[in-house]
Scaffold this motif. Sequence first.
Motif, short mmCIF file in Angstrom:
data_model
loop_
_atom_site.label_atom_id
_atom_site.label_comp_id
_atom_site.label_asym_id
_atom_site.label_seq_id
_atom_site.Cartn_x
_atom_site.Cartn_y
_atom_site.Cartn_z
N SER A 76 0.87 -1.18 0.00
CA SER A 76 0.00 0.00 0.00
C SER A 76 0.90 1.23 0.00
CB SER A 76 -0.82 -0.07 1.30
OG SER A 76 -1.89 0.80 1.28
N THR B 16 -10.07 -0.78 9.20
CA THR B 16 -10.10 0.15 8.06
C THR B 16 -9.25 1.39 8.37
OG1 THR B 16 -12.09 1.32 8.81
CG2 THR B 16 -12.45 -0.62 7.44
N VAL C 275 -5.83 3.74 8.49
CA VAL C 275 -4.72 4.00 7.55
C VAL C 275 -3.42 4.31 8.29
CG1 VAL C 275 -6.27 4.98 5.82
CG2 VAL C 275 -5.13 6.51 7.45
N ALA D 21 -1.01 7.25 7.79
CA ALA D 21 -1.21 8.53 7.11
C ALA D 21 0.07 9.36 7.03
CB ALA D 21 -2.29 9.33 7.84
N ALA E 30 -2.82 8.82 2.50
CA ALA E 30 -3.06 7.61 3.27
C ALA E 30 -2.67 6.34 2.53
CB ALA E 30 -4.55 7.53 3.64
N GLY F 39 -4.09 3.23 2.57
CA GLY F 39 -5.36 2.75 3.09
C GLY F 39 -5.55 1.26 2.93
N TYR F 40 -5.34 0.74 1.71
CA TYR F 40 -5.54 -0.69 1.48
C TYR F 40 -4.65 -1.49 2.41
CZ TYR F 40 -8.37 0.06 -2.72
OH TYR F 40 -9.38 0.40 -3.59
N ASP G 28 -10.33 11.81 7.58
CA ASP G 28 -8.89 12.11 7.76
C ASP G 28 -8.56 12.20 9.24
OD1 ASP G 28 -8.81 12.72 5.06
OD2 ASP G 28 -8.64 14.89 5.36
N CYS H 92 -9.67 4.96 6.56
CA CYS H 92 -9.53 4.90 5.10
C CYS H 92 -10.86 5.31 4.47
CB CYS H 92 -9.18 3.47 4.68
SG CYS H 92 -9.26 3.21 2.90
N GLN I 146 -12.36 2.15 2.41
CA GLN I 146 -12.86 1.03 3.22
C GLN I 146 -13.96 1.47 4.19
OE1 GLN I 146 -11.94 -2.11 2.41
NE2 GLN I 146 -10.82 -1.05 0.83
N THR I 147 -13.81 2.68 4.75
CA THR I 147 -14.84 3.14 5.69
C THR I 147 -16.09 3.56 4.95
OG1 THR I 147 -13.02 3.88 7.08
CG2 THR I 147 -15.22 4.61 7.71
#
Length: 621
Positions: free
Chosen positions: A93, A186, A188, A190, A196, A198-199, A353, A358, A361-362
Amino acid sequence: MCGYAGKFLEVNLSTMEIKEVRFSDEVLKDYVGGRGLAAKILWDRFGSRWETVDPLGSENLLLLLTGPLTGFFPGGRICVSGKSPQSNGVIGSTVGGEFGVELKCAGYDGIFVSGEAEKPVYLFIKDGDVEVRDASHIWGLDAKQTVAVLTRECRELLKKRFPQKGEWREPAILYIGPAGENKVRTAVVAAKWSHAAGYGGYGAVMGAKKLKAVVVKGTGPLPEVADMEAVKRLIQEVCNNAYESELWRRWGTGSGGYEVGAKSSSEPVRNWQDEWHDEKSFGVDQFENRVWVKQYWGDFGCPTTCLKLAVVRAGRFKGAITDNPDYELQAYVGTNLGIFTPEANVYMASVIDDLGLCGIQTGNVLGFAAELYQRGILTKEDLDGVELKWGDAEAFAVLAKKIAYREGVGDILAEGTYRAALKIGRLKGLDVMPYAVQVKGVGVGAHGIRSEKDYPEIYSYACSVQCGDHTSIACMPLDDSRSEHIRIFDDSGVICFFNTFGLPRALVFDFYKAVTGIELTKEEWVNTKAMKIIQLQRAMLLLGGPDLRWNPEIHDDNPPRFYEPLPSGPFKGKAVERARVDEEKRKYYELVGWDERGIPKSEVLRRLGLDDVDKALEKLR
Ligand code: SF4
């Protein structure tokens, strides 16, 4: 080797041992860096006992890795990896910003963090000096507060220690918000306010280690390169190519919020119940005129400058501020929640943020919850009194906070869409998986496949080793510019793939040669090196565990929603046909060397020198 600082840092937060790790030239040639090297490191560490390693346990490794192109190829990124608490496999990621460049200038190609601290800590790296510092005072702070406090604190520290150097420019920081601290899947890792990784859910991995942040300041030069004149010429070519795309530089992906829905019918709308909309209030002109106060802003040395700064100046959401939203956030905390105004979208993005969540995902799990509410499966009581109506940004923000702090129903949704669907299904005695738009624990990116007008193919998410990740999709032929076989190079050299758009792929390999001195062709990359990395990622994904295992005969599939017909728009009635997916999957398995059940074939693994992987997969055959 040219392009590399030559050493990695390993910090064990349980024992507080700090050591340097080096890799042979052969390993670096084969796995490059970033995502490729992460797959190698994780397999070598955990290999045959992969299933027993808890992604949120102290044993997992958090990897922050640069690649040889970091700092040279325009645009700065760092690759974050480890065993993913979303897929239980490995996801590479990447996140933009200066962290990777600072780290290389500090003399390190990457950082491995193992163990778990007794109390919250952060790492502070200034060239060769590495400290584990107390983070009790910043544990609990949101994104903007964390960045502000750490920037001030570390600049003061540097000034005190090196008074002769005067004022210091801010160091680079990777950090987590409250969601990561609470091990939300979910969450991140950051950078800045809203950049982010995120994944993968690696914010939760950091939180499990009680690691609030990593701060780095490097004062050394970047590593030597093999051919400086060629590097300079190639930087210019990348920049010239980017300068030709004026609208791309001005808007970044921000025109997508309207266009991907209106023109391609492939944008998530109300939890993907639709993928088309014609909401002109969500047009790029509206973002440009109403909320973007800064454009043409880029990460380190980036000519594309796709970033924006957005501020809501009046009305209900006055004061909301975020450095974006980009298309994915416009879609996932916009249209997917029935939100179609820039102000409400900026507000949602700033909430996400600040909590360290994320957006993709969120937004995916919030949309899932809202559809269950729409259908009467989840009640107001189930949602702790929240009336989760489409378009109500304030209600979604309340639920996002519950997720970040794992309060009430937020504790279930904090597990991500797939795990939440399993739990809600058990609680309600109902199968709610048809409303979960995810693949193997990862919510799919905001690019639908039903209209077949966007870039992923109908088998792309089902067969990807990074599951729902829209930046790493399965594609045929394997050397297609969209294919994850190609994208692995970007994630391993660790560059921003936005800066490769419109460039011949050969130029990226020329760049690699100019930096490292190593000749590499696309064919060699796709058929041997990328193939090896793909097989490692696939093996770890299928081994999975400890809480969930994937059966490719069941889980190499699209979310059920994609088999439903689109309800409106120019592609109304279009759905993915299962027979076609099965046929394409069969072809893809054959090309990539997997058997008819999707398990990497013995002879393919042995040919690639992955005999130990072959042995570990015997139990799945
Ligand atoms: S293209 Fe955008 S995301 Fe990529 S490095 Fe440049 S500014 Fe950052």
